[in-house]
Design an enzyme around this catalytic site. Sequence first.
Site, short mmCIF file in Angstrom:
data_model
loop_
_atom_site.label_atom_id
_atom_site.label_comp_id
_atom_site.label_asym_id
_atom_site.label_seq_id
_atom_site.Cartn_x
_atom_site.Cartn_y
_atom_site.Cartn_z
N ASP A 128 -5.53 -6.47 7.31
CA ASP A 128 -6.86 -6.27 7.90
C ASP A 128 -7.90 -6.30 6.78
OD1 ASP A 128 -6.43 -3.86 6.60
OD2 ASP A 128 -6.40 -2.64 8.42
N HIS A 136 -4.69 -10.26 14.38
CA HIS A 136 -3.24 -10.24 14.57
C HIS A 136 -2.93 -9.91 16.02
CE1 HIS A 136 -4.76 -6.44 12.99
NE2 HIS A 136 -4.79 -6.99 11.80
N GLU A 168 0.82 -1.22 0.00
CA GLU A 168 0.00 0.00 0.00
C GLU A 168 0.85 1.26 0.00
OE1 GLU A 168 -3.26 0.33 2.77
OE2 GLU A 168 -3.39 -1.85 2.91
N GLU A 195 -9.55 -3.94 5.33
CA GLU A 195 -9.30 -2.92 4.30
C GLU A 195 -8.20 -3.38 3.36
OE1 GLU A 195 -10.98 0.72 3.13
OE2 GLU A 195 -11.38 -0.32 5.00
N ASP A 220 -2.07 -4.24 3.68
CA ASP A 220 -2.11 -4.38 5.14
C ASP A 220 -2.93 -5.59 5.60
OD1 ASP A 220 -0.52 -2.18 5.40
OD2 ASP A 220 -2.12 -0.80 5.95
#
Length: 705
Positions: free
Chosen positions: A102, A361, A27, A104, A100
């Site tokens: 997660d 996590h 990202e 998103e 990342d």
Amino acid sequence: MPTATKIKKTTKKKAKIVPGKNLVIVESPAKAKTIEKYLGRNYKVVASVGHIRDLKKSSMSVDIENDYEPQYINIRGKAPLINALKKEAKAAKAVYLASDPDREGEAISWHLAHILNLPLEEKNRVVFNEITKDAVKNAFKEPRTIDIDLVDAQQARRVLDRLVGYSISPILWKKVKKGLSAGRVQSIALKLIVDRENEINAFVPKEYWTIDGEFKKGTKKFTAAFWGVDGKKRALDTNDDVVEVMKRLSGPDFNVDKVEKKNRTRNAPLPYTTSSLQQDAANKINFRTRKTMMIAQQLYEGITLGSQGHQGLITYMRTDSTRISPIAQNAAHEYIAEKFGEKYSKHGSKVKNAVGAQDAHEAIRPSNVFNTPELIGKYLDKDQLKLYTLIWNRFVASQMTAAIFDTMKVNLSQNGVIFVANGSQIKFDGYLAIYNDSDKSNMLPEMVEGEMVKKVNMKPEQHFTQPPARYSEATLVKTLEEIGVGRPSTYAPTLETIQKRYYVRLVTKRFEPTELGEIVNKLIVEFFPNIVNTEFTAEMEKDLDEVEEGKRKWISVVDQFYKPFEKELEKAEGEMEKIQIKDEPAGFDCDVCGHPMVIKLGRFGKFYACSNFPDCRNTKAIVKEIGVICPTCHEGNIIERKTKKNRLFYGCDRYPACEFTSWDKPIGRDCPKCTHFLVEKKVRGGGKQVVCSNPECDYQEEKQK
């Protein structure tokens, strides 16, 4: 006429595409360089710079009639980046998606796979919780397919937020004023703030009294508080109650009725989650929520540590888990045993997560515990060091043994009037050796039952109950987390949005609702009760978690919400009355056309405007004078002003002719020691103190509550 200078045209060098390399897409550009260095010459790492596809901003972009299908488009302005990514992917040996770890991030990888025509059954998704060489290399050993359940959970949240925001906002525009918005989490945050303000306004103080006694045993003095009379606990509601108690006391001698000694254990705090980090950063180092997340992002993406190179310093900072990996626990045990001794380490302890935690996590912790704040502090800026120190201390403390206190409770009496004294002393400091959040030791002198102690002084004091405190950023985040509304990634943007919309304002770091915020809240509570129903919204968060776990389909979750919401929309369209926010007379005339000026309410607060609008568009900011002449030019008046981030400061009304500014409030007096102007500073625990504005002068006056 001057001769035109020939300008040499420069062009940016295009990144060279090397065929046969493995392409990795992350990202952030900051991460790309570090990860490329870890992976070696067979890999090329590039950045998508966040999302590359999203819903249109100009419309809802959700097809309600077709199973709420989202209508994605490539984000405007990202066409060159998308074309470059396509070329790189076409030439690459293999493509890995490393956004990342997660929801998103999973959605970003899914969008990338769509644009680059990557098969969804291909194992090309790599995730790592920390940007260290071992973590990155291990992640590439076990790539997986894109987790569609995670993508669906993010997609469901995005669609729900669109349905709410793009359905209610137009109604508010028509019925109240343009520029307003509503959202699921932000509406609950606003309601909490308005409800708290209503509690404060309705609060009626109640009188109560305390009696604190000062006693001594030998030469050692200690304090005890009134507890009760004749063996029963008693409240002191009025002065008459105090007089009645005091009449029973005579002479200095008090009997020691009871001595109770115990060992008390205090366990170390858990490592940080997103919300607990935001709360502690606000309370301990005075960071706003947005700033905390921005600095944490920098620490996660990495800092160059001299000869050690660029390293990610903390694990991923959006988490509601307190779990710690065995590898990190072992490293902490090694550090603690070496630094403090084996008895300080609680090696191998297991942490149970809070109910509802996603546990995607770990907790927020340093990626390498041996990178102490003292060791790497010179490579960090002031704010990075503050936050890293907070995270490092909390993690190490969480892996240390409990502190043990010797406690002592003593009951004293005279003629049936009972006082109680409490004392404690640290017996074993445990985690307090590094994370001292304990009160100072307050050890009582040794006493035995039946002996006498002397009264030195007796102090009755009147008090009044206080209204509940307004929410700070930290306490609002804590409350949202406790009621199960929102998730780690939503807190900071939610607080930012309600301030941008001018629904609330921060006054001395506490949220106060504006008139506009109260109007919007009232309408949403009346016409959209489910939106501000905390139980309903918390249940929806659980539904989204079940989508992530593969237990529910995202369309059914959205449909379950939208069917009753659609009826509320119809009712609001038909029954919500148009609210006219009346302009207040300003009390003076326009200096352009002579018509009366009025006070209008805009998106960013109140301002002066000409009543002859639109023929005259004269506007002025509303300034508040504090009744002090400028200490620099001695002509202008000092007024309250605000920065772009809404922080209050003081300046001269003759700006730009006079550039005087001060964060602290000038009081109109000069320092008796050095003649610089005096200012009023806010002090910890509430209250104010007058000090000299000259940093080299130590003059200060007594604190005022």
